[in-house]
Design a protein around this motif. Structure first.
Motif, PDB file in Angstrom:
ATOM      1  N   ASN A  57       3.949  -0.880   2.917  1.00  0.00           N
ATOM      2  CA  ASN A  57       2.746  -1.646   3.218  1.00  0.00           C
ATOM      3  C   ASN A  57       3.036  -2.762   4.221  1.00  0.00           C
ATOM      4  OD1 ASN A  57       0.817  -3.984   2.748  1.00  0.00           O
ATOM      5  ND2 ASN A  57      -0.186  -2.433   1.515  1.00  0.00           N
ATOM      6  N   CYS A  58       4.182  -3.435   4.071  1.00  0.00           N
ATOM      7  CA  CYS A  58       4.507  -4.567   4.947  1.00  0.00           C
ATOM      8  C   CYS A  58       4.706  -4.134   6.396  1.00  0.00           C
ATOM      9  CB  CYS A  58       5.744  -5.299   4.426  1.00  0.00           C
ATOM     10  SG  CYS A  58       7.235  -4.279   4.339  1.00  0.00           S
ATOM     11  N   VAL A  59       5.132  -2.898   6.600  1.00  0.00           N
ATOM     12  CA  VAL A  59       5.314  -2.383   7.958  1.00  0.00           C
ATOM     13  C   VAL A  59       3.970  -1.994   8.555  1.00  0.00           C
ATOM     14  CG1 VAL A  59       6.374  -0.564   9.367  1.00  0.00           C
ATOM     15  CG2 VAL A  59       7.645  -1.575   7.455  1.00  0.00           C
ATOM     16  N   VAL A  60       3.152  -1.309   7.767  1.00  0.00           N
ATOM     17  CA  VAL A  60       1.855  -0.836   8.263  1.00  0.00           C
ATOM     18  C   VAL A  60       0.932  -2.010   8.582  1.00  0.00           C
ATOM     19  CG1 VAL A  60      -0.187   0.540   7.709  1.00  0.00           C
ATOM     20  CG2 VAL A  60       2.075   1.329   7.005  1.00  0.00           C
ATOM     21  N   LYS A  61       0.938  -3.040   7.753  1.00  0.00           N
ATOM     22  CA  LYS A  61       0.067  -4.187   8.028  1.00  0.00           C
ATOM     23  C   LYS A  61       0.479  -4.873   9.332  1.00  0.00           C
ATOM     24  CE  LYS A  61       2.356  -7.989   5.524  1.00  0.00           C
ATOM     25  NZ  LYS A  61       2.212  -8.982   4.430  1.00  0.00           N
ATOM     26  N   HIS A  62       1.763  -4.804   9.662  1.00  0.00           N
ATOM     27  CA  HIS A  62       2.238  -5.361  10.940  1.00  0.00           C
ATOM     28  C   HIS A  62       1.765  -4.483  12.097  1.00  0.00           C
ATOM     29  CE1 HIS A  62       5.177  -5.837  14.244  1.00  0.00           C
ATOM     30  NE2 HIS A  62       5.198  -7.113  13.872  1.00  0.00           N
ATOM     31  N   ASP A  63       1.828  -3.151  11.919  1.00  0.00           N
ATOM     32  CA  ASP A  63       1.396  -2.232  12.973  1.00  0.00           C
ATOM     33  C   ASP A  63      -0.089  -2.378  13.289  1.00  0.00           C
ATOM     34  OD1 ASP A  63       3.939  -1.217  13.140  1.00  0.00           O
ATOM     35  OD2 ASP A  63       3.540   0.528  11.862  1.00  0.00           O
ATOM     36  N   PHE A  64      -0.899  -2.528  12.246  1.00  0.00           N
ATOM     37  CA  PHE A  64      -2.352  -2.521  12.414  1.00  0.00           C
ATOM     38  C   PHE A  64      -2.958  -3.927  12.450  1.00  0.00           C
ATOM     39  CE2 PHE A  64      -1.448   1.731  11.126  1.00  0.00           C
ATOM     40  CZ  PHE A  64      -2.449   2.514  11.695  1.00  0.00           C
ATOM     41  N   LEU A  65      -2.112  -4.946  12.312  1.00  0.00           N
ATOM     42  CA  LEU A  65      -2.601  -6.323  12.304  1.00  0.00           C
ATOM     43  C   LEU A  65      -3.670  -6.529  11.241  1.00  0.00           C
ATOM     44  CD1 LEU A  65      -2.802  -7.086  16.145  1.00  0.00           C
ATOM     45  CD2 LEU A  65      -1.019  -7.743  14.541  1.00  0.00           C
ATOM     46  N   ARG A  66      -3.396  -5.988  10.060  1.00  0.00           N
ATOM     47  CA  ARG A  66      -4.289  -6.138   8.907  1.00  0.00           C
ATOM     48  C   ARG A  66      -3.512  -6.746   7.760  1.00  0.00           C
ATOM     49  NH1 ARG A  66      -9.279  -5.699  11.093  1.00  0.00           N
ATOM     50  NH2 ARG A  66      -9.468  -3.796  12.360  1.00  0.00           N
ATOM     51  N   SER A  67      -4.215  -7.264   6.800  1.00  0.00           N
ATOM     52  CA  SER A  67      -3.552  -7.798   5.615  1.00  0.00           C
ATOM     53  C   SER A  67      -3.037  -6.660   4.750  1.00  0.00           C
ATOM     54  CB  SER A  67      -4.518  -8.667   4.808  1.00  0.00           C
ATOM     55  OG  SER A  67      -5.525  -7.860   4.208  1.00  0.00           O
ATOM     56  N   GLY A  68      -2.051  -6.950   3.903  1.00  0.00           N
ATOM     57  CA  GLY A  68      -1.544  -5.926   2.991  1.00  0.00           C
ATOM     58  C   GLY A  68      -2.621  -5.427   2.062  1.00  0.00           C
ATOM     59  N   ARG A  69      -3.526  -6.294   1.650  1.00  0.00           N
ATOM     60  CA  ARG A  69      -4.624  -5.898   0.764  1.00  0.00           C
ATOM     61  C   ARG A  69      -5.547  -4.900   1.451  1.00  0.00           C
ATOM     62  NH1 ARG A  69      -9.836  -7.493  -0.230  1.00  0.00           N
ATOM     63  NH2 ARG A  69     -10.539  -7.344  -2.411  1.00  0.00           N
ATOM     64  N   THR A  70      -5.839  -5.150   2.740  1.00  0.00           N
ATOM     65  CA  THR A  70      -6.710  -4.243   3.492  1.00  0.00           C
ATOM     66  C   THR A  70      -6.057  -2.876   3.657  1.00  0.00           C
ATOM     67  OG1 THR A  70      -7.758  -6.064   4.699  1.00  0.00           O
ATOM     68  CG2 THR A  70      -7.852  -3.873   5.721  1.00  0.00           C
ATOM     69  N   VAL A  71      -4.769  -2.859   3.985  1.00  0.00           N
ATOM     70  CA  VAL A  71      -4.037  -1.602   4.133  1.00  0.00           C
ATOM     71  C   VAL A  71      -4.070  -0.813   2.830  1.00  0.00           C
ATOM     72  CG1 VAL A  71      -1.744  -0.588   4.455  1.00  0.00           C
ATOM     73  CG2 VAL A  71      -2.533  -2.396   5.992  1.00  0.00           C
ATOM     74  N   SER A  72      -3.767  -1.483   1.716  1.00  0.00           N
ATOM     75  CA  SER A  72      -3.753  -0.817   0.416  1.00  0.00           C
ATOM     76  C   SER A  72      -5.139  -0.286   0.048  1.00  0.00           C
ATOM     77  CB  SER A  72      -3.267  -1.792  -0.658  1.00  0.00           C
ATOM     78  OG  SER A  72      -3.269  -1.184  -1.932  1.00  0.00           O
ATOM     79  N   LYS A  73      -6.160  -1.089   0.301  1.00  0.00           N
ATOM     80  CA  LYS A  73      -7.535  -0.693  -0.029  1.00  0.00           C
ATOM     81  C   LYS A  73      -7.936   0.587   0.688  1.00  0.00           C
ATOM     82  CE  LYS A  73     -12.297  -2.165   0.838  1.00  0.00           C
ATOM     83  NZ  LYS A  73     -13.145  -3.255   1.405  1.00  0.00           N
ATOM     84  N   HIS A  74      -7.671   0.660   1.982  1.00  0.00           N
ATOM     85  CA  HIS A  74      -8.117   1.825   2.750  1.00  0.00           C
ATOM     86  C   HIS A  74      -7.202   3.036   2.535  1.00  0.00           C
ATOM     87  CE1 HIS A  74     -11.382  -0.281   4.596  1.00  0.00           C
ATOM     88  NE2 HIS A  74     -10.579  -1.235   5.075  1.00  0.00           N
ATOM     89  N   PHE A  75      -5.935   2.798   2.244  1.00  0.00           N
ATOM     90  CA  PHE A  75      -5.058   3.915   1.903  1.00  0.00           C
ATOM     91  C   PHE A  75      -5.579   4.629   0.658  1.00  0.00           C
ATOM     92  CE2 PHE A  75      -1.650   5.590  -0.772  1.00  0.00           C
ATOM     93  CZ  PHE A  75      -1.081   6.523   0.073  1.00  0.00           C
ATOM     94  N   HIS A  76      -5.882   3.875  -0.379  1.00  0.00           N
ATOM     95  CA  HIS A  76      -6.374   4.479  -1.619  1.00  0.00           C
ATOM     96  C   HIS A  76      -7.768   5.076  -1.452  1.00  0.00           C
ATOM     97  CE1 HIS A  76      -3.043   2.181  -3.458  1.00  0.00           C
ATOM     98  NE2 HIS A  76      -3.085   3.126  -4.380  1.00  0.00           N
ATOM     99  N   ALA A  77      -8.583   4.477  -0.584  1.00  0.00           N
ATOM    100  CA  ALA A  77      -9.925   5.017  -0.351  1.00  0.00           C
ATOM    101  C   ALA A  77      -9.850   6.411   0.274  1.00  0.00           C
ATOM    102  CB  ALA A  77     -10.722   4.071   0.555  1.00  0.00           C
ATOM    103  N   ILE A  78      -8.997   6.582   1.297  1.00  0.00           N
ATOM    104  CA  ILE A  78      -8.857   7.888   1.940  1.00  0.00           C
ATOM    105  C   ILE A  78      -8.170   8.875   1.000  1.00  0.00           C
ATOM    106  CG2 ILE A  78      -7.864   9.144   3.893  1.00  0.00           C
ATOM    107  CD1 ILE A  78     -10.132   7.292   4.672  1.00  0.00           C
ATOM    108  N   LEU A  79      -7.149   8.410   0.271  1.00  0.00           N
ATOM    109  CA  LEU A  79      -6.453   9.269  -0.688  1.00  0.00           C
ATOM    110  C   LEU A  79      -7.434   9.836  -1.703  1.00  0.00           C
ATOM    111  CD1 LEU A  79      -3.698  10.300  -1.862  1.00  0.00           C
ATOM    112  CD2 LEU A  79      -3.686   8.222  -3.264  1.00  0.00           C
ATOM    113  N   ASN A  80      -8.272   8.995  -2.268  1.00  0.00           N
ATOM    114  CA  ASN A  80      -9.232   9.444  -3.280  1.00  0.00           C
ATOM    115  C   ASN A  80     -10.313  10.327  -2.675  1.00  0.00           C
ATOM    116  OD1 ASN A  80      -8.027   8.108  -5.478  1.00  0.00           O
ATOM    117  ND2 ASN A  80      -9.007   6.190  -4.927  1.00  0.00           N
TER     118      ASN A  80
END
Length: 293
Positions: A57-80
């Motif tokens: 998560n810490c790497v992806v949030k750096h790549d996308f300039l998003r917070s870790g919470r935002t990355v986690s939220k959308h990862f689980h949304a697409i997964l589900n």
């Protein structure tokens, strides 16, 4: 609205396959929409970045300039979302036809494909590691994967602890209400970890059919869902990509939907009749080989 990234072209240059993935997810998601700050293509890109490259998560949030919470939220949304539209991705079980000319499959008339179990490492609580520990000492889940001759998944059973034997996992699969179905008269190829029973053709001993790299950063419940979604995406890629660039580097080597009225196999016990049929098949194959010029 544009992607907000540190390296827009390198990280988010969506190729055709990724774009089709976005289209399918949006079309069948039943509610997945652009949020105030993150459009759907970026949500999918976040998900694919984690799935394909095993990024934290810490790497992806750096790549996308998003917070870790935002990355986690959308990862689980697409997964589900992908998890809910399983029917779009799973392949159908179609038996090998009598007039099949493929030298790899022509002997196996009525065969629906092949299956095997595999261990995938997971992260679990210390108190639960004993249940998940395999005979080789790794902490993993035992996943049953069933594929058709085109290497597309027909059925996947995930969630069994690594300590469970392959035969036990298979028995559970065929007895589940919407589980693995093998119509009478058809069969699958499998290895010697299973019994040579009606519907399940194993090779002779010491003979093999020619037919996720490490622990994730998610709890086992999420990891099981990730495993299944990866199988679905595998099918999607097999359909959308005419040539797999990874397969081109390999040298050449020689949930199934079943009609409710079709009688299905309900036992995985060895029978004399099935063993005799395997002997006859092997003899026919050997005799043809002897008759070759």
């Amino acid at each position: 609205m544009a992607f907000r990234t540190r390296s827009n072209r390198r990280i988010l240059a969506l190729n055709a396959v990724q774009q089709i993935t976005i289209d399918i997810v949006v079309e069948h998601s039943g509610g997945l929409t652009t949020t105030k700050h993150v459009i759907v293509p970026e949500q999918v890109a976040i998900f694919l970045s984690i799935i394909a490259h095993h990024k934290k998560n810490c790497v992806v949030k750096h790549d996308f300039l998003r917070s870790g919470r935002t990355v986690s939220k959308h990862f689980h949304a697409i997964l589900n979302t992908i998890y809910k539209i399983t029917h779009i991705f799973l392949a159908k079980a179609i038996p090998i036809a009598d007039d099949c000319a493929d030298p790899r499959w022509r002997w196996f008339k009525g065969c629906l494909g092949a299956f095997d179990g595999t261990f995938i490492d997971v992260r679990v609580l210390e108190i639960e590691k004993g249940r998940y520990r395999t005979r080789k000492g790794q902490v993993a889940v035992n996943v049953l994967g069933v594929c058709n001759p085109n290497m597309q998944f027909i059925y996947v059973l995930f969630g069994w602890e690594g300590s469970a034997a392959d035969s036990r996992v298979l028995r559970d699969a065929i007895h589940q209400p919407h589980g693995f179905r093998v119509p009478s008269g058809n069969y699958y190829l499998c290895d010697n970890g299973y019994a040579n029973a009606d519907g399940f053709l194993t090779p002779y001993r010491r003979v093999r059919w020619g037919i996720l790299r490490s622990q994730s950063f998610y709890p086992v419940e999420t990891e099981n869902k990730i495993i299944f979604v990866c199988c679905l995406l595998h099918n999607f890629l097999r359909n959308e990509m005419l040539d797999d660039p990874f397969e081109l580097e390999i040298p050449d080597e020689a949930n199934a939907c079943v009609d409710a009225n079709v009688e299905c196999i309900a036992s995985i016990d060895t029978t004399t009749a099935w063993t005799t049929w395997r002997d006859q098949l092997a003899t026919s194959m050997y005799n043809e080989w002897l008759s070759r010029p």
